[in-house]
Design a protein around this motif. Structure first.
Motif, short mmCIF file in Angstrom:
data_model
loop_
_atom_site.label_atom_id
_atom_site.label_comp_id
_atom_site.label_asym_id
_atom_site.label_seq_id
_atom_site.Cartn_x
_atom_site.Cartn_y
_atom_site.Cartn_z
N ASP A 105 0.82 -1.21 0.00
CA ASP A 105 0.00 0.00 0.00
C ASP A 105 0.86 1.26 0.00
O ASP A 105 0.52 2.25 -0.66
CB ASP A 105 -0.93 0.02 1.21
CG ASP A 105 -2.18 -0.82 1.00
OD1 ASP A 105 -2.41 -1.22 -0.16
OD2 ASP A 105 -2.91 -1.06 1.97
N ARG A 106 1.96 1.24 0.75
CA ARG A 106 2.80 2.42 0.82
C ARG A 106 3.52 2.67 -0.50
O ARG A 106 3.71 3.82 -0.91
CB ARG A 106 3.79 2.31 1.98
CG ARG A 106 3.11 2.76 3.29
CD ARG A 106 3.78 2.27 4.52
NE ARG A 106 5.14 2.72 4.71
CZ ARG A 106 5.83 2.47 5.82
NH1 ARG A 106 5.26 1.78 6.81
NH2 ARG A 106 7.07 2.89 5.95
N ASP A 121 1.00 4.21 -2.64
CA ASP A 121 0.80 5.61 -2.24
C ASP A 121 1.81 6.53 -2.93
O ASP A 121 1.46 7.63 -3.39
CB ASP A 121 0.95 5.76 -0.72
CG ASP A 121 -0.24 5.24 0.05
OD1 ASP A 121 -1.32 5.06 -0.56
OD2 ASP A 121 -0.10 5.00 1.27
N ASP A 126 0.82 6.95 -6.45
CA ASP A 126 -0.30 7.89 -6.54
C ASP A 126 0.18 9.34 -6.47
O ASP A 126 -0.34 10.21 -7.18
CB ASP A 126 -1.30 7.63 -5.42
CG ASP A 126 -2.20 6.44 -5.71
OD1 ASP A 126 -2.30 6.04 -6.88
OD2 ASP A 126 -2.80 5.90 -4.75
#
Length: 449
Positions: A115-116, A119, A122
């Protein structure tokens, strides 16, 4: 046994270094094609033996790795930059540091940070817009610096810091571009570019000092490392070791510099060349989009990475055609026989990914971009060390798993939103340094899907 291997005839003083420096990639491939398993030439006055048979490469890197070390000439050139970090250290120092930092790179740990990584992707994509032209090399450098700073150093780099590091990379890299004069000149002789290199090094060390000071101020009680929530990023591990008296300030600095530079560069280049190849091969690009669309629901996850097949093949094929590290050097610690020829201790051994990855002896149509050559069946047809982008044996790249995970997640997240199109006519040129960079960046136009 013949007295010496075949190879190109060199010049007095320079040996083959001028031909090598003019175009190392063409030189390596030409030597492999003309002379085969072992090639002898001189870089300046240094006797050099290039090995291109996967069996011999595996012997040097794996089965007899203890008999081959990082060469002194490479340590001299890189010592100011990386010191005794994992990339250059030898013997007990390397063994201690490798064992100490291994937990930070364990796949079980990294799997929790998908997820990081996304991120950070993103954040990069938030600055893109449909029809915008971007330098993909710069974009991939920035995002991979973000990831390595977060996951391995436990800090968030500001845009200003990232730009400071990025600006330092060119003068640092220029110091290691093949130069026949440097090959023939003692290290203590001043050379053009030395001043810019020192300035860039001081700038980078300033960033590293700030990172270490910031983390030291927030690390807290090192005795708490028995707790359940102890951070296990590399810098936290090293800071705790320093508090126990097991890590000098110099060693700590060397490891952080090594991680900041080597930790992002190969992944950034892998992604850069992947985007280029997908732009040049629309059918492969469409297959990546189809796989990402069918597997990913929203943002890519670790479970999605486990399902990727074609996406991983594309990345592997990019590293085959454009291996970020294009040659590895070793030095025999004693006289040895290689490929049927005697090789003296102290000679340079060159293990060229570039030539081996593109050899007709090991690959069908090696110049072609063919991700499907990575099916299980086709992989089994090739020798193990016909492909070694991360090296091999005990000194294989400690960040291999992170690099592969990071590349797949960033590729998938980007491909779910954008299609990238190469924005120049004709092929780009290479800038060889420690790694293979596109000479003038990689301009691409982003199209929203």
């Amino acid at each position: 046994m013949t007295a010496s291997p075949p190879g190109p005839r060199g010049e007095p003083l320079f040996g083959s270094s001028r031909r090598y420096a003019k175009d190392p990639f063409r030189f390596l491939s030409a030597c492999e094609s003309a002379y085969g398993d072992i090639v002898e030439f001189k870089l300046g006055t240094l006797p050099t033996y290039m090995l291109t048979n996967p069996t011999d490469i595996e012997r040097v890197l794996v089965s007899e790795a203890d008999n081959f070390r990082k060469p002194d000439f490479q340590s001299d050139a890189l010592g100011d930059l990386l010191g005794e970090g994992l990339l250059l250290s030898e013997g007990e120092t390397w063994e201690k540091q490798r064992e100490l930092t291994n937990p930070a790179f364990a796949m079980g740990r990294l799997a929790n940070f998908a997820d990081r990584i996304v991120d950070h992707a993103d954040t990069m994509l938030s600055g893109w817009a449909d029809g915008q032209r971007v330098d993909v090399e710069q974009e991939m450098t920035a995002v991979t610096l973000d990831v390595i700073a977060d996951l391995m150093l436990g800090v968030e780099l500001s845009e200003e810091r990232i730009e400071t590091v990025r600006r330092s990379l060119d003068p640092l890299g220029a110091q290691f571009e093949p130069d026949p004069v440097r090959f023939a000149t003692p290290n203590w002789v001043p050379m053009p570019g030395d001043r810019e290199y020192q300035q860039a090094l001081e700038t980078l060390e300033g960033v590293v000092d700030d990172i270490i000071a910031e983390r030291r101020g927030t690390e807290g009680n090192p005795e708490a490392d028995r707790g359940a929530d102890v951070p296990m990023d590399m810098l936290s591990i090293l800071l705790r070791a320093q508090e126990r008296g097991e890590q000098s300030a110099e060693q700590l600095r060397d490891e952080v510099v090594t991680m900041l530079l080597a930790g992002h560069d190969t992944t950034a280049l892998t992604l850069t060349y992947t985007w280029y190849l997908l732009s040049e091969h629309p059918s492969a690009r469409e297959k990546v989009h189809e796989e990402v669309d069918s597997v990913v629901d929203g943002r890519p996850t670790m479970d999605d990475v486990r399902q990727f097949e074609y996406t991983e093949w594309v990345i592997d094929e990019a590293m085959r055609l454009y291996p970020p590290v294009y040659t590895i050097f070793r030095e025999p610690t004693a006289d040895v026989e290689l490929a049927g020829y005697p090789v003296e201790s102290g000679s340079a051994l060159m293990l060229p990914q570039w030539a081996v990855h593109r050899s007709e002896r090991w690959w069908d149509e090696p110049a072609q971009f063919d991700p499907e050559r990575w099916t299980t069946e086709r992989q089994q047809e090739r020798p193990r060390f016909a492909y070694f982008p991360f090296g091999g044996g005990p000194r294989h790249c400690i960040g291999k798993h992170l690099a592969k995970l990071e590349a797949q997640l960033i590729l998938a997240r980007t491909a779910s939103q954008y299609e990238l199109e190469y924005a120049r006519d004709g092929h780009f040129e290479f800038r060889p340094s420690l790694t293979v960079h596109p000479k003038d960046g990689m301009p691409m136009t982003v199209h929203e899907r």
